[in-house]
Write a protein that holds these residues in place. Sequence first.
Motif, PDB file in Angstrom:
ATOM      1  N   LYS A   1      33.375 -53.585 -20.226  1.00 54.75           N
ATOM      2  CA  LYS A   1      32.361 -53.370 -21.141  1.00 54.75           C
ATOM      3  C   LYS A   1      32.465 -52.195 -22.232  1.00 54.75           C
ATOM      4  CE  LYS A   1      27.489 -51.428 -20.086  1.00 54.75           C
ATOM      5  NZ  LYS A   1      27.663 -49.982 -20.665  1.00 54.75           N
ATOM      6  N   HIS A   2      31.951 -52.644 -23.277  1.00 56.69           N
ATOM      7  CA  HIS A   2      31.744 -51.887 -24.599  1.00 56.69           C
ATOM      8  C   HIS A   2      30.705 -50.809 -24.564  1.00 56.69           C
ATOM      9  CE1 HIS A   2      35.015 -54.551 -26.491  1.00 56.69           C
ATOM     10  NE2 HIS A   2      34.566 -55.362 -25.721  1.00 56.69           N
ATOM     11  N   SER A   3      30.761 -49.712 -24.990  1.00 53.06           N
ATOM     12  CA  SER A   3      29.969 -48.658 -25.044  1.00 53.06           C
ATOM     13  C   SER A   3      29.749 -47.847 -26.269  1.00 53.06           C
ATOM     14  CB  SER A   3      29.850 -47.567 -23.589  1.00 53.06           C
ATOM     15  OG  SER A   3      29.049 -46.495 -23.677  1.00 53.06           O
ATOM     16  N   PRO A   4      28.565 -47.610 -26.867  1.00 51.73           N
ATOM     17  CA  PRO A   4      28.323 -46.829 -28.031  1.00 51.73           C
ATOM     18  C   PRO A   4      28.649 -45.479 -27.566  1.00 51.73           C
ATOM     19  CG  PRO A   4      26.320 -47.751 -27.157  1.00 51.73           C
ATOM     20  CD  PRO A   4      27.308 -48.358 -26.272  1.00 51.73           C
ATOM     21  N   LEU A   5      29.061 -44.650 -28.602  1.00 53.51           N
ATOM     22  CA  LEU A   5      28.915 -43.296 -28.320  1.00 53.51           C
ATOM     23  C   LEU A   5      27.631 -42.868 -28.794  1.00 53.51           C
ATOM     24  CD1 LEU A   5      32.430 -42.175 -30.381  1.00 53.51           C
ATOM     25  CD2 LEU A   5      32.132 -42.334 -27.839  1.00 53.51           C
TER      26      LEU A   5
ATOM     27  N   THR B   1      43.434 -43.220 -43.403  1.00 55.34           N
ATOM     28  CA  THR B   1      42.265 -43.895 -43.612  1.00 55.34           C
ATOM     29  C   THR B   1      41.231 -43.312 -43.065  1.00 55.34           C
ATOM     30  OG1 THR B   1      43.576 -46.134 -43.965  1.00 55.34           O
ATOM     31  CG2 THR B   1      41.154 -46.098 -43.774  1.00 55.34           C
ATOM     32  N   ARG B   2      40.156 -43.011 -43.747  1.00 55.67           N
ATOM     33  CA  ARG B   2      39.062 -42.471 -42.986  1.00 55.67           C
ATOM     34  C   ARG B   2      38.221 -43.293 -42.285  1.00 55.67           C
ATOM     35  NH1 ARG B   2      35.257 -40.079 -47.049  1.00 55.67           N
ATOM     36  NH2 ARG B   2      35.837 -42.003 -48.107  1.00 55.67           N
ATOM     37  N   GLY B   3      37.432 -42.994 -41.201  1.00 57.10           N
ATOM     38  CA  GLY B   3      36.748 -43.869 -40.645  1.00 57.10           C
ATOM     39  C   GLY B   3      35.521 -43.300 -39.758  1.00 57.10           C
ATOM     40  N   ILE B   4      34.592 -44.137 -39.385  1.00 52.77           N
ATOM     41  CA  ILE B   4      33.543 -43.626 -38.311  1.00 52.77           C
ATOM     42  C   ILE B   4      33.831 -44.279 -36.981  1.00 52.77           C
ATOM     43  CG2 ILE B   4      31.062 -43.319 -38.135  1.00 52.77           C
ATOM     44  CD1 ILE B   4      30.830 -43.722 -41.100  1.00 52.77           C
ATOM     45  N   TRP B   5      34.106 -43.214 -36.113  1.00 51.02           N
ATOM     46  CA  TRP B   5      34.103 -43.833 -34.450  1.00 51.02           C
ATOM     47  C   TRP B   5      32.803 -43.925 -33.922  1.00 51.02           C
ATOM     48  CZ3 TRP B   5      36.603 -40.190 -30.713  1.00 51.02           C
ATOM     49  CH2 TRP B   5      37.047 -40.683 -29.365  1.00 51.02           C
ATOM     50  N   HIS B   6      32.637 -45.015 -33.524  1.00 54.88           N
ATOM     51  CA  HIS B   6      31.159 -45.244 -32.894  1.00 54.88           C
ATOM     52  C   HIS B   6      31.141 -45.881 -31.628  1.00 54.88           C
ATOM     53  CE1 HIS B   6      31.006 -49.461 -33.815  1.00 54.88           C
ATOM     54  NE2 HIS B   6      31.880 -49.159 -34.873  1.00 54.88           N
ATOM     55  N   GLY B   7      32.040 -46.405 -30.916  1.00 54.02           N
ATOM     56  CA  GLY B   7      31.985 -47.173 -29.739  1.00 54.02           C
ATOM     57  C   GLY B   7      33.502 -47.132 -28.849  1.00 54.02           C
ATOM     58  N   VAL B   8      33.513 -47.371 -27.694  1.00 57.56           N
ATOM     59  CA  VAL B   8      34.614 -47.314 -26.881  1.00 57.56           C
ATOM     60  C   VAL B   8      34.596 -48.609 -25.960  1.00 57.56           C
ATOM     61  CG1 VAL B   8      35.060 -45.008 -27.012  1.00 57.56           C
ATOM     62  CG2 VAL B   8      33.460 -45.895 -25.185  1.00 57.56           C
ATOM     63  N   TYR B   9      35.778 -48.922 -25.399  1.00 51.87           N
ATOM     64  CA  TYR B   9      35.908 -49.918 -24.360  1.00 51.87           C
ATOM     65  C   TYR B   9      37.324 -49.576 -23.710  1.00 51.87           C
ATOM     66  CZ  TYR B   9      39.053 -52.792 -27.018  1.00 51.87           C
ATOM     67  OH  TYR B   9      40.066 -53.243 -27.865  1.00 51.87           O
ATOM     68  N   CYS B  10      37.390 -50.082 -22.438  1.00 50.40           N
ATOM     69  CA  CYS B  10      38.482 -49.978 -21.590  1.00 50.40           C
ATOM     70  C   CYS B  10      38.753 -50.843 -20.523  1.00 50.40           C
ATOM     71  CB  CYS B  10      38.335 -48.583 -20.947  1.00 50.40           C
ATOM     72  SG  CYS B  10      39.844 -47.855 -20.500  1.00 50.40           S
TER      73      CYS B  10
ATOM     74  N   MET C   1      41.840 -45.803 -23.240  1.00 46.99           N
ATOM     75  CA  MET C   1      40.418 -46.152 -23.707  1.00 46.99           C
ATOM     76  C   MET C   1      40.661 -46.454 -25.259  1.00 46.99           C
ATOM     77  SD  MET C   1      37.179 -43.916 -24.277  1.00 46.99           S
ATOM     78  CE  MET C   1      37.847 -42.577 -25.670  1.00 46.99           C
ATOM     79  N   GLN C   2      40.084 -47.470 -25.898  1.00 44.78           N
ATOM     80  CA  GLN C   2      40.278 -47.894 -26.827  1.00 44.78           C
ATOM     81  C   GLN C   2      38.773 -47.867 -27.699  1.00 44.78           C
ATOM     82  OE1 GLN C   2      43.291 -50.050 -27.715  1.00 44.78           O
ATOM     83  NE2 GLN C   2      43.834 -48.686 -26.020  1.00 44.78           N
ATOM     84  N   CYS C   3      39.048 -47.715 -29.246  1.00 45.39           N
ATOM     85  CA  CYS C   3      37.786 -46.955 -29.808  1.00 45.39           C
ATOM     86  C   CYS C   3      37.454 -48.189 -30.995  1.00 45.39           C
ATOM     87  CB  CYS C   3      38.273 -45.739 -30.625  1.00 45.39           C
ATOM     88  SG  CYS C   3      38.742 -44.564 -29.364  1.00 45.39           S
TER      89      CYS C   3
ATOM     90  N   LEU D   1      41.763 -49.154 -31.367  1.00 41.85           N
ATOM     91  CA  LEU D   1      42.392 -48.018 -31.631  1.00 41.85           C
ATOM     92  C   LEU D   1      42.629 -47.130 -30.463  1.00 41.85           C
ATOM     93  CD1 LEU D   1      41.262 -47.349 -35.146  1.00 41.85           C
ATOM     94  CD2 LEU D   1      43.475 -47.947 -34.708  1.00 41.85           C
ATOM     95  N   PRO D   2      43.713 -46.716 -30.095  1.00 33.93           N
ATOM     96  CA  PRO D   2      43.843 -45.743 -28.965  1.00 33.93           C
ATOM     97  C   PRO D   2      43.378 -44.411 -29.447  1.00 33.93           C
ATOM     98  CG  PRO D   2      45.994 -46.296 -29.912  1.00 33.93           C
ATOM     99  CD  PRO D   2      45.260 -47.226 -30.622  1.00 33.93           C
ATOM    100  N   LEU D   3      43.334 -43.458 -28.320  1.00 29.94           N
ATOM    101  CA  LEU D   3      42.723 -42.166 -28.699  1.00 29.94           C
ATOM    102  C   LEU D   3      43.754 -41.254 -29.659  1.00 29.94           C
ATOM    103  CD1 LEU D   3      40.367 -40.442 -27.864  1.00 29.94           C
ATOM    104  CD2 LEU D   3      41.662 -39.769 -25.895  1.00 29.94           C
ATOM    105  N   HIS D   4      44.982 -41.425 -29.561  1.00 30.91           N
ATOM    106  CA  HIS D   4      45.913 -40.480 -30.203  1.00 30.91           C
ATOM    107  C   HIS D   4      45.884 -41.388 -31.630  1.00 30.91           C
ATOM    108  CE1 HIS D   4      48.592 -43.872 -28.735  1.00 30.91           C
ATOM    109  NE2 HIS D   4      49.256 -43.738 -29.717  1.00 30.91           N
ATOM    110  N   ALA D   5      45.467 -42.190 -32.083  1.00 33.61           N
ATOM    111  CA  ALA D   5      45.156 -42.604 -33.411  1.00 33.61           C
ATOM    112  C   ALA D   5      44.132 -42.240 -34.149  1.00 33.61           C
ATOM    113  CB  ALA D   5      45.238 -44.113 -33.493  1.00 33.61           C
ATOM    114  N   LEU D   6      43.437 -41.100 -33.434  1.00 29.17           N
ATOM    115  CA  LEU D   6      42.104 -40.637 -34.043  1.00 29.17           C
ATOM    116  C   LEU D   6      42.301 -39.155 -34.212  1.00 29.17           C
ATOM    117  CD1 LEU D   6      39.403 -42.639 -32.210  1.00 29.17           C
ATOM    118  CD2 LEU D   6      40.654 -43.378 -34.467  1.00 29.17           C
TER     119      LEU D   6
END
Length: 180
Positions: free
Chosen positions: A4-8, A30-39, A45-47, A60-65
């Motif tokens: 299940k994907h979930s929005p932040l 690269t700049r980004g806007i993190w707005h959701g997760v799944y696993c 956890m993937q972003c 994207l894994p957590l250590h990539a943010l």
Amino acid sequence: MSCKHSPLPHHLYVNVPNSFLGPNMPIGTTRGIWHGVYCRVGQAMQCHVLLESGAHWSGLPLHALSSTTDFSQPLSTLQPWGGMGDQMTAFTLPYLEGLTVVGRACGPGRHTGILIDWNDGFSRYPQEHKPLSLIETSTGQYALLPNNYYTIDDKHFTDADAAKNRVHYRRGETTYWEGE
């Protein structure tokens, strides 16, 4: 196996090392806007991140943010536990947002107010159930930690003398049901 994907509850501005975006990317971030997760069960956890190029990147894994350009902490420090079920939810506890946190392995930081929880897997066993808190570390990286991996310092409430009692705390084994 489904996930299940979930929005932040609110988005976070992050930087992503270009090495996570492709082998021919130039060195840098690269700049980004993190707005959701799944696993998935046992997975990091993937972003979901909207990149400044307009690309929407999933996985994207957590250590990539990071909110900075420091990516020095490994995934094993930032997320000591993998996914605990297939149905995840991200929610916010506004009181926690911005409070000072000291993580067992990742050091000091601040609570984002965001928690990640699963409604299956370990959550079937109440004594094992632990929602994971999203902490922005002092390096700018994000950690996903269970409650017993960090402490909170609220200058208006927490007390150093009371903190001495933490050595006596034990996991609650009793489940309370309606009518008891």
